[in-house]
Design a protein around this motif. Structure first.
Motif, PDB file in Angstrom:
ATOM      1  N   ALA A   1       0.786  -1.167   0.237  1.00 44.67           N
ATOM      2  CA  ALA A   1       0.178   0.168   0.115  1.00 44.67           C
ATOM      3  C   ALA A   1       0.921   1.109   0.043  1.00 44.67           C
ATOM      4  O   ALA A   1       1.959   1.409   0.762  1.00 44.67           O
ATOM      5  CB  ALA A   1      -0.886  -0.119   1.130  1.00 44.67           C
ATOM      6  N   ALA A   2       0.540   2.373  -0.874  1.00 49.88           N
ATOM      7  CA  ALA A   2       1.270   3.481  -0.813  1.00 49.88           C
ATOM      8  C   ALA A   2       0.538   4.623  -1.163  1.00 49.88           C
ATOM      9  O   ALA A   2      -0.640   4.424  -2.047  1.00 49.88           O
ATOM     10  CB  ALA A   2       2.413   3.617  -1.985  1.00 49.88           C
TER      11      ALA A   2
ATOM     12  N   GLY B   1      -2.145   0.998   6.135  1.00 47.29           N
ATOM     13  CA  GLY B   1      -0.946  -0.029   5.729  1.00 47.29           C
ATOM     14  C   GLY B   1      -1.924  -1.167   5.547  1.00 47.29           C
ATOM     15  O   GLY B   1      -1.401  -2.161   4.620  1.00 47.29           O
ATOM     16  N   HIS B   2      -3.008  -1.435   6.240  1.00 50.46           N
ATOM     17  CA  HIS B   2      -3.793  -2.794   5.795  1.00 50.46           C
ATOM     18  C   HIS B   2      -4.727  -2.545   4.822  1.00 50.46           C
ATOM     19  O   HIS B   2      -4.838  -3.407   4.035  1.00 50.46           O
ATOM     20  CB  HIS B   2      -4.511  -3.276   7.146  1.00 50.46           C
ATOM     21  N   TRP B   3      -5.111  -1.436   4.284  1.00 48.95           N
ATOM     22  CA  TRP B   3      -6.292  -0.987   3.380  1.00 48.95           C
ATOM     23  C   TRP B   3      -5.846   0.555   2.937  1.00 48.95           C
ATOM     24  O   TRP B   3      -5.025   1.053   3.606  1.00 48.95           O
ATOM     25  CB  TRP B   3      -7.568  -1.235   3.816  1.00 48.95           C
ATOM     26  N   VAL B   4      -6.437   0.761   1.719  1.00 52.10           N
ATOM     27  CA  VAL B   4      -6.325   2.277   1.241  1.00 52.10           C
ATOM     28  C   VAL B   4      -7.756   2.478   0.959  1.00 52.10           C
ATOM     29  O   VAL B   4      -8.716   2.016   0.352  1.00 52.10           O
ATOM     30  CB  VAL B   4      -5.648   2.163  -0.053  1.00 52.10           C
ATOM     31  N   PHE B   5      -8.423   3.594   1.749  1.00 55.20           N
ATOM     32  CA  PHE B   5      -9.770   4.029   1.490  1.00 55.20           C
ATOM     33  C   PHE B   5      -9.600   5.502   0.662  1.00 55.20           C
ATOM     34  O   PHE B   5      -8.861   6.233   0.940  1.00 55.20           O
ATOM     35  CB  PHE B   5     -10.260   4.608   2.988  1.00 55.20           C
ATOM     36  N   THR B   6     -10.590   5.426  -0.154  1.00 55.35           N
ATOM     37  CA  THR B   6     -10.480   6.478  -1.303  1.00 55.35           C
ATOM     38  C   THR B   6     -12.032   7.220  -1.564  1.00 55.35           C
ATOM     39  O   THR B   6     -12.992   6.561  -1.275  1.00 55.35           O
ATOM     40  CB  THR B   6     -10.046   6.063  -2.774  1.00 55.35           C
TER      41      THR B   6
ATOM     42  N   SER C   1      -3.389  -2.378  -8.183  1.00 51.23           N
ATOM     43  CA  SER C   1      -4.587  -1.373  -8.404  1.00 51.23           C
ATOM     44  C   SER C   1      -3.737  -0.030  -8.066  1.00 51.23           C
ATOM     45  O   SER C   1      -3.140   0.262  -7.173  1.00 51.23           O
ATOM     46  CB  SER C   1      -5.939  -1.358  -7.740  1.00 51.23           C
ATOM     47  N   VAL C   2      -4.209   0.800  -9.241  1.00 52.73           N
ATOM     48  CA  VAL C   2      -3.502   2.246  -9.087  1.00 52.73           C
ATOM     49  C   VAL C   2      -4.589   3.183  -9.007  1.00 52.73           C
ATOM     50  O   VAL C   2      -5.528   3.076  -9.919  1.00 52.73           O
ATOM     51  CB  VAL C   2      -2.580   2.559 -10.276  1.00 52.73           C
ATOM     52  N   ILE C   3      -5.021   4.091  -8.187  1.00 49.41           N
ATOM     53  CA  ILE C   3      -5.966   5.237  -8.193  1.00 49.41           C
ATOM     54  C   ILE C   3      -5.122   6.536  -8.089  1.00 49.41           C
ATOM     55  O   ILE C   3      -4.103   6.942  -7.537  1.00 49.41           O
ATOM     56  CB  ILE C   3      -6.577   5.236  -6.538  1.00 49.41           C
TER      57      ILE C   3
ATOM     58  N   TRP D   1     -17.010   6.000  -2.711  1.00 45.02           N
ATOM     59  CA  TRP D   1     -15.808   5.849  -2.028  1.00 45.02           C
ATOM     60  C   TRP D   1     -15.704   4.052  -2.394  1.00 45.02           C
ATOM     61  O   TRP D   1     -16.488   3.426  -2.662  1.00 45.02           O
ATOM     62  CB  TRP D   1     -16.159   5.925  -0.508  1.00 45.02           C
ATOM     63  N   ARG D   2     -14.677   4.033  -2.068  1.00 47.44           N
ATOM     64  CA  ARG D   2     -13.934   2.674  -2.174  1.00 47.44           C
ATOM     65  C   ARG D   2     -12.981   2.029  -1.440  1.00 47.44           C
ATOM     66  O   ARG D   2     -12.041   3.042  -0.906  1.00 47.44           O
ATOM     67  CB  ARG D   2     -13.609   2.235  -3.649  1.00 47.44           C
ATOM     68  N   LEU D   3     -12.727   0.882  -0.694  1.00 43.18           N
ATOM     69  CA  LEU D   3     -11.912   0.540   0.358  1.00 43.18           C
ATOM     70  C   LEU D   3     -11.186  -0.654  -0.456  1.00 43.18           C
ATOM     71  O   LEU D   3     -11.776  -1.575  -0.909  1.00 43.18           O
ATOM     72  CB  LEU D   3     -12.426  -0.059   1.638  1.00 43.18           C
ATOM     73  N   TRP D   4      -9.795  -0.444  -0.596  1.00 38.71           N
ATOM     74  CA  TRP D   4      -9.076  -1.407  -1.523  1.00 38.71           C
ATOM     75  C   TRP D   4      -8.027  -2.016  -0.377  1.00 38.71           C
ATOM     76  O   TRP D   4      -7.747  -1.718   0.718  1.00 38.71           O
ATOM     77  CB  TRP D   4      -8.161  -0.526  -2.261  1.00 38.71           C
ATOM     78  N   ARG D   5      -8.081  -3.331  -0.663  1.00 39.15           N
ATOM     79  CA  ARG D   5      -7.000  -4.303   0.049  1.00 39.15           C
ATOM     80  C   ARG D   5      -6.571  -5.433  -0.909  1.00 39.15           C
ATOM     81  O   ARG D   5      -7.416  -6.099  -1.509  1.00 39.15           O
ATOM     82  CB  ARG D   5      -7.780  -5.020   1.063  1.00 39.15           C
ATOM     83  N   ASP D   6      -5.493  -5.621  -0.905  1.00 41.12           N
ATOM     84  CA  ASP D   6      -4.664  -6.401  -1.756  1.00 41.12           C
ATOM     85  C   ASP D   6      -5.004  -6.395  -3.304  1.00 41.12           C
ATOM     86  O   ASP D   6      -5.242  -7.310  -3.717  1.00 41.12           O
ATOM     87  CB  ASP D   6      -4.932  -7.899  -1.257  1.00 41.12           C
ATOM     88  N   GLY D   7      -5.254  -5.121  -3.471  1.00 44.98           N
ATOM     89  CA  GLY D   7      -5.136  -4.813  -5.134  1.00 44.98           C
ATOM     90  C   GLY D   7      -6.898  -4.844  -5.171  1.00 44.98           C
ATOM     91  O   GLY D   7      -7.043  -4.449  -6.443  1.00 44.98           O
TER      92      GLY D   7
END
Length: 266
Positions: free
Chosen positions: A73-74, A177-182, A222-224, A243-249
């Motif tokens: 995650a970055a 670090g566990h997920w990415v929220f957008t 996945s890239v946002i 909104w989207r919650l991303w985890r492991d791509g």
């Protein structure tokens, strides 16, 4: 305004290709020359780079572009200052610790008069973005505990994000670090790369990568971003309020909130 970039992957992956394209928009082919930053999660740790100068000609950005730092995650941000002076303390992503994890936050938009409610987290700089981040963490800390499931935290994060978005433009990247929220009010796009992989060419730099040569068949990345970074791939556009919650791509939760139709300032 600013531009955002995030990555979510199921295998440690570097951001060199996407960051190369984004960095060009920080003072070379775009106006976002008032600082940049990036956070890479490595386990429970986070490797963070900040620079108040333009990313297009920053020696530190050159290190990030050319030295693969692999992460699940970055999040990344290039800044065009509107609220707050140009300075290191005002560069995104902002980082705070909550319940033994580093949380990172990057924001695109303007809530110029926003101030964080009183709580443990207070801003160091003078941006509306850092005030929003502190306010959000204060809400999470007040309403939840370290053992609460992600679903409970997500409800608070979505509700708060929708409230901010009803005030003004609010495009968000948030990660622990566990997920990415957008969260999107005006501009966010995404792409998920998985087998069969192919080549891709950046829009803002003469760089092409054949992803098949640098991946395995099980990889999902996945890239946002604020705007598409490549010229030969189909990017998926968020709706206003989505909104989207991303985890492991992958997207593991999503929704659309009712918000005003804002005109995105250039």
């Amino acid at each position: 305004m600013c531009e955002l970039l995030a990555m979510s992957a199921n295998t440690p992956t570097d951001l060199c290709f996407s960051f190369t394209g984004l960095a060009r928009r920080g003072g070379a082919v775009g106006p976002h020359r008032d600082g940049w930053g990036v956070a890479f999660y490595e386990g429970r740790g986070v490797r963070v780079f900040h620079d108040p100068s333009a990313s297009a000609d920053s020696p530190i950005a050159e290190v990030v572009r050319t030295h693969p730092i692999k992460s699940l995650a970055a999040i990344c941000h290039i800044r065009q200052a509107n609220v707050g002076r140009v300075g290191l303390e005002n560069t995104h992503p902002f980082i705070r610790e909550l319940w033994g994890r580093y949380w990172s936050f990057a924001h695109n938009g303007q809530l110029p008069d926003f101030r964080a409610r009183p709580g443990v987290y207070q801003p160091v700089g003078d941006t509306d973005s850092e005030n929003i981040f502190c306010d959000l963490l204060n809400r999470i800390r007040a309403d939840h505990g370290p053992d609460d499931p992600d679903e409970a935290l997500l409800e608070t994060i979505v509700q708060a994000s929708a409230e901010y978005a009803r005030e003004r433009v609010f495009n968000l990247l948030l990660s622990n670090g566990h997920w990415v929220f957008t969260f999107c009010t005006t501009r966010l796009v995404a792409i998920t790369r998985r087998a069969p992989f192919g080549p891709a060419q950046l829009k803002d730099a003469d760089v092409t990568v054949d992803f098949e040569a640098v991946t395995t068949p099980s990889d999902v990345v996945s890239v946002i971003a604020t705007e598409p970074l490549t010229r030969d791939e189909q990017w998926d556009t968020y709706q206003p309020g989505e909104w989207r919650l991303w985890r492991d791509g992958l997207v593991v939760a999503s929704g659309v909130e009712s918000i005003p139709t804002w005109v995105h300032p250039d």
